[in-house]
Design a protein around this motif. Structure first.
Motif, PDB file in Angstrom:
ATOM      1  N   TRP A  72      38.495  46.151  33.191  1.00 11.69           N
ATOM      2  CA  TRP A  72      37.250  45.382  32.475  1.00 11.69           C
ATOM      3  C   TRP A  72      36.674  44.000  33.274  1.00 11.69           C
ATOM      4  CZ3 TRP A  72      33.770  48.602  31.847  1.00 11.69           C
ATOM      5  CH2 TRP A  72      33.747  49.671  30.235  1.00 11.69           C
ATOM      6  N   LEU A  73      37.716  43.020  33.922  1.00 14.12           N
ATOM      7  CA  LEU A  73      38.135  42.000  34.019  1.00 14.12           C
ATOM      8  C   LEU A  73      37.298  42.006  35.959  1.00 14.12           C
ATOM      9  CD1 LEU A  73      39.761  39.453  32.458  1.00 14.12           C
ATOM     10  CD2 LEU A  73      37.646  39.478  31.996  1.00 14.12           C
ATOM     11  N   THR A  74      37.902  43.204  35.989  1.00 13.80           N
ATOM     12  CA  THR A  74      37.426  43.270  37.541  1.00 13.80           C
ATOM     13  C   THR A  74      35.893  44.029  37.720  1.00 13.80           C
ATOM     14  OG1 THR A  74      40.212  43.421  38.381  1.00 13.80           O
ATOM     15  CG2 THR A  74      38.545  44.180  39.958  1.00 13.80           C
ATOM     16  N   ILE A  75      35.992  45.186  36.607  1.00 15.10           N
ATOM     17  CA  ILE A  75      34.707  45.693  36.675  1.00 15.10           C
ATOM     18  C   ILE A  75      33.531  44.340  36.712  1.00 15.10           C
ATOM     19  CG2 ILE A  75      33.275  47.307  35.748  1.00 15.10           C
ATOM     20  CD1 ILE A  75      36.110  48.721  35.436  1.00 15.10           C
ATOM     21  N   GLU A  76      33.599  43.741  35.617  1.00 12.46           N
ATOM     22  CA  GLU A  76      32.381  42.522  35.574  1.00 12.46           C
ATOM     23  C   GLU A  76      32.210  42.131  36.362  1.00 12.46           C
ATOM     24  OE1 GLU A  76      33.279  38.919  32.992  1.00 12.46           O
ATOM     25  OE2 GLU A  76      32.944  40.425  31.500  1.00 12.46           O
ATOM     26  N   ASN A  77      33.336  41.356  37.717  1.00 14.19           N
ATOM     27  CA  ASN A  77      32.884  40.880  38.937  1.00 14.19           C
ATOM     28  C   ASN A  77      31.933  41.949  39.438  1.00 14.19           C
ATOM     29  OD1 ASN A  77      34.646  38.517  38.093  1.00 14.19           O
ATOM     30  ND2 ASN A  77      36.421  39.173  39.106  1.00 14.19           N
ATOM     31  N   ILE A  78      32.708  42.970  39.861  1.00 16.75           N
ATOM     32  CA  ILE A  78      31.666  44.110  40.356  1.00 16.75           C
ATOM     33  C   ILE A  78      30.063  44.271  39.926  1.00 16.75           C
ATOM     34  CG2 ILE A  78      31.845  45.992  41.285  1.00 16.75           C
ATOM     35  CD1 ILE A  78      34.511  46.348  41.003  1.00 16.75           C
ATOM     36  N   GLU A  79      29.569  44.275  38.253  1.00 20.77           N
ATOM     37  CA  GLU A  79      28.749  44.304  37.816  1.00 20.77           C
ATOM     38  C   GLU A  79      28.046  43.254  38.340  1.00 20.77           C
ATOM     39  OE1 GLU A  79      27.927  45.736  33.627  1.00 20.77           O
ATOM     40  OE2 GLU A  79      29.061  44.428  33.606  1.00 20.77           O
ATOM     41  N   LYS A  80      28.651  41.702  38.188  1.00 17.30           N
ATOM     42  CA  LYS A  80      28.129  40.311  38.646  1.00 17.30           C
ATOM     43  C   LYS A  80      28.033  40.615  40.035  1.00 17.30           C
ATOM     44  CE  LYS A  80      29.912  37.793  35.017  1.00 17.30           C
ATOM     45  NZ  LYS A  80      31.222  36.368  35.046  1.00 17.30           N
ATOM     46  N   VAL A  81      28.406  40.795  41.098  1.00 14.60           N
ATOM     47  CA  VAL A  81      27.531  40.903  41.987  1.00 14.60           C
ATOM     48  C   VAL A  81      26.748  41.544  42.210  1.00 14.60           C
ATOM     49  CG1 VAL A  81      28.814  41.214  44.738  1.00 14.60           C
ATOM     50  CG2 VAL A  81      30.113  40.682  43.377  1.00 14.60           C
ATOM     51  N   VAL A  82      26.854  43.285  42.246  1.00 15.84           N
ATOM     52  CA  VAL A  82      25.329  44.287  41.998  1.00 15.84           C
ATOM     53  C   VAL A  82      24.045  43.728  41.195  1.00 15.84           C
ATOM     54  CG1 VAL A  82      25.096  46.584  40.909  1.00 15.84           C
ATOM     55  CG2 VAL A  82      26.741  46.123  41.731  1.00 15.84           C
ATOM     56  N   ALA A  83      24.422  43.103  40.117  1.00 14.96           N
ATOM     57  CA  ALA A  83      23.510  42.499  39.402  1.00 14.96           C
ATOM     58  C   ALA A  83      22.878  41.155  39.786  1.00 14.96           C
ATOM     59  CB  ALA A  83      23.312  42.233  37.909  1.00 14.96           C
ATOM     60  N   ALA A  84      23.649  40.701  41.157  1.00 14.78           N
ATOM     61  CA  ALA A  84      22.440  39.856  42.236  1.00 14.78           C
ATOM     62  C   ALA A  84      21.984  40.518  43.509  1.00 14.78           C
ATOM     63  CB  ALA A  84      23.749  38.913  42.783  1.00 14.78           C
ATOM     64  N   GLY A  85      22.069  42.010  43.226  1.00 16.81           N
ATOM     65  CA  GLY A  85      21.561  42.848  44.527  1.00 16.81           C
ATOM     66  C   GLY A  85      22.361  43.357  45.403  1.00 16.81           C
ATOM     67  N   TYR A  86      23.111  43.141  45.417  1.00 15.13           N
ATOM     68  CA  TYR A  86      23.836  43.678  46.404  1.00 15.13           C
ATOM     69  C   TYR A  86      24.660  44.953  46.110  1.00 15.13           C
ATOM     70  CZ  TYR A  86      25.084  39.254  47.855  1.00 15.13           C
ATOM     71  OH  TYR A  86      24.068  38.013  48.588  1.00 15.13           O
ATOM     72  N   GLU A  87      24.674  46.486  47.266  1.00 17.20           N
ATOM     73  CA  GLU A  87      25.122  47.179  47.022  1.00 17.20           C
ATOM     74  C   GLU A  87      26.804  47.649  46.935  1.00 17.20           C
ATOM     75  OE1 GLU A  87      21.590  49.908  48.459  1.00 17.20           O
ATOM     76  OE2 GLU A  87      21.959  48.402  49.674  1.00 17.20           O
ATOM     77  N   CYS A  88      27.094  46.575  47.905  1.00 19.72           N
ATOM     78  CA  CYS A  88      28.636  46.818  48.178  1.00 19.72           C
ATOM     79  C   CYS A  88      29.669  45.441  48.185  1.00 19.72           C
ATOM     80  CB  CYS A  88      29.047  47.109  49.557  1.00 19.72           C
ATOM     81  SG  CYS A  88      28.162  48.777  50.749  1.00 19.72           S
ATOM     82  N   VAL A  89      30.063  45.755  47.849  1.00 18.04           N
ATOM     83  CA  VAL A  89      31.292  44.766  47.303  1.00 18.04           C
ATOM     84  C   VAL A  89      32.538  44.974  48.611  1.00 18.04           C
ATOM     85  CG1 VAL A  89      32.577  43.152  45.808  1.00 18.04           C
ATOM     86  CG2 VAL A  89      30.221  44.370  45.321  1.00 18.04           C
ATOM     87  N   HIS A  90      32.265  43.483  49.490  1.00 21.12           N
ATOM     88  CA  HIS A  90      34.243  43.768  49.431  1.00 21.12           C
ATOM     89  C   HIS A  90      35.407  42.720  49.974  1.00 21.12           C
ATOM     90  CE1 HIS A  90      34.790  43.586  54.592  1.00 21.12           C
ATOM     91  NE2 HIS A  90      36.465  44.010  53.879  1.00 21.12           N
ATOM     92  N   PHE A  91      35.822  42.849  48.948  1.00 21.34           N
ATOM     93  CA  PHE A  91      37.204  42.770  48.896  1.00 21.34           C
ATOM     94  C   PHE A  91      37.929  41.578  50.064  1.00 21.34           C
ATOM     95  CE2 PHE A  91      36.169  44.851  44.765  1.00 21.34           C
ATOM     96  CZ  PHE A  91      36.336  43.005  43.895  1.00 21.34           C
ATOM     97  N   ASP A  92      37.778  41.149  50.185  1.00 22.14           N
ATOM     98  CA  ASP A  92      38.356  40.553  51.595  1.00 22.14           C
ATOM     99  C   ASP A  92      39.340  38.918  51.759  1.00 22.14           C
ATOM    100  OD1 ASP A  92      39.491  39.323  54.279  1.00 22.14           O
ATOM    101  OD2 ASP A  92      37.679  40.605  54.762  1.00 22.14           O
ATOM    102  N   ARG A  93      40.827  39.017  51.500  1.00 27.30           N
ATOM    103  CA  ARG A  93      41.852  38.022  51.758  1.00 27.30           C
ATOM    104  C   ARG A  93      41.456  37.457  51.910  1.00 27.30           C
ATOM    105  NH1 ARG A  93      46.930  40.246  55.577  1.00 27.30           N
ATOM    106  NH2 ARG A  93      46.148  39.338  56.891  1.00 27.30           N
ATOM    107  N   ASP A  94      40.618  36.893  52.693  1.00 29.87           N
ATOM    108  CA  ASP A  94      40.636  35.950  53.942  1.00 29.87           C
ATOM    109  C   ASP A  94      38.432  35.396  53.488  1.00 29.87           C
ATOM    110  OD1 ASP A  94      42.566  35.139  55.277  1.00 29.87           O
ATOM    111  OD2 ASP A  94      41.842  37.309  56.499  1.00 29.87           O
ATOM    112  N   ALA A  95      38.737  36.209  52.159  1.00 37.34           N
ATOM    113  CA  ALA A  95      36.708  35.572  52.192  1.00 37.34           C
ATOM    114  C   ALA A  95      36.625  34.584  51.249  1.00 37.34           C
ATOM    115  CB  ALA A  95      36.372  36.465  51.743  1.00 37.34           C
ATOM    116  N   ASP A  96      35.878  33.572  51.079  1.00 38.80           N
ATOM    117  CA  ASP A  96      35.399  32.975  50.330  1.00 38.80           C
ATOM    118  C   ASP A  96      35.588  33.192  48.084  1.00 38.80           C
ATOM    119  OD1 ASP A  96      35.116  31.004  51.897  1.00 38.80           O
ATOM    120  OD2 ASP A  96      33.156  31.002  51.947  1.00 38.80           O
ATOM    121  N   ILE A  97      36.172  31.994  47.838  1.00 33.76           N
ATOM    122  CA  ILE A  97      36.002  32.553  46.242  1.00 33.76           C
ATOM    123  C   ILE A  97      34.752  32.198  45.630  1.00 33.76           C
ATOM    124  CG2 ILE A  97      36.977  31.346  43.758  1.00 33.76           C
ATOM    125  CD1 ILE A  97      39.728  31.588  45.279  1.00 33.76           C
ATOM    126  N   VAL A  98      34.482  32.701  44.930  1.00 40.40           N
ATOM    127  CA  VAL A  98      32.821  32.457  44.123  1.00 40.40           C
ATOM    128  C   VAL A  98      33.308  32.109  43.139  1.00 40.40           C
ATOM    129  CG1 VAL A  98      31.100  33.565  42.979  1.00 40.40           C
ATOM    130  CG2 VAL A  98      31.701  34.616  45.352  1.00 40.40           C
TER     131      VAL A  98
END
Length: 106
Positions: A72-98
């Protein structure tokens, strides 16, 4: 020359640290495999992480991820990104932490 694109997605690129360690293998298993035509066609694994497309055509995405064993915690992260207006989440090992999202060190 004019290029007409009929479909596009807004994508947030965030660190794979926003995926619980136990969910990494589960997301790989759930991702689409073009050779066998199996897996979820909206989850794509790559060398550096995952791209997950959440669109209006996929209203049951949370339950499908839970059915795959994703926490649920990973799903919650995706849900927060979607709620912020995004349609895709690209999890990248070199990307920034939010800061506003759950984070794991693994």
């Amino acid at each position: 020359m004019v290029i007409v694109i009929k479909e596009s997605y807004t994508t947030a690129v965030i660190s794979t640290a926003h995926i619980a360690k136990d969910d990494v293998e589960l997301l790989t298993d759930a991702s689409y495999n073009p050779r066998s035509e199996s897996g979820r066609n909206w989850i794509h694994a790559n060398e550096y992480g995952y791209i997950i497309r959440i669109t209006c055509e996929n209203p049951g995405w949370k339950q499908l991820l839970r059915d795959d064993g994703i926490s649920w915690l990973t799903i919650e992260n995706i849900e927060k990104v979607v709620a912020a207006g995004y349609e895709c989440v690209h999890f990248d090992r070199d990307a920034d932490i939010v800061d506003e999202l759950n984070t794991w060190e693994w």
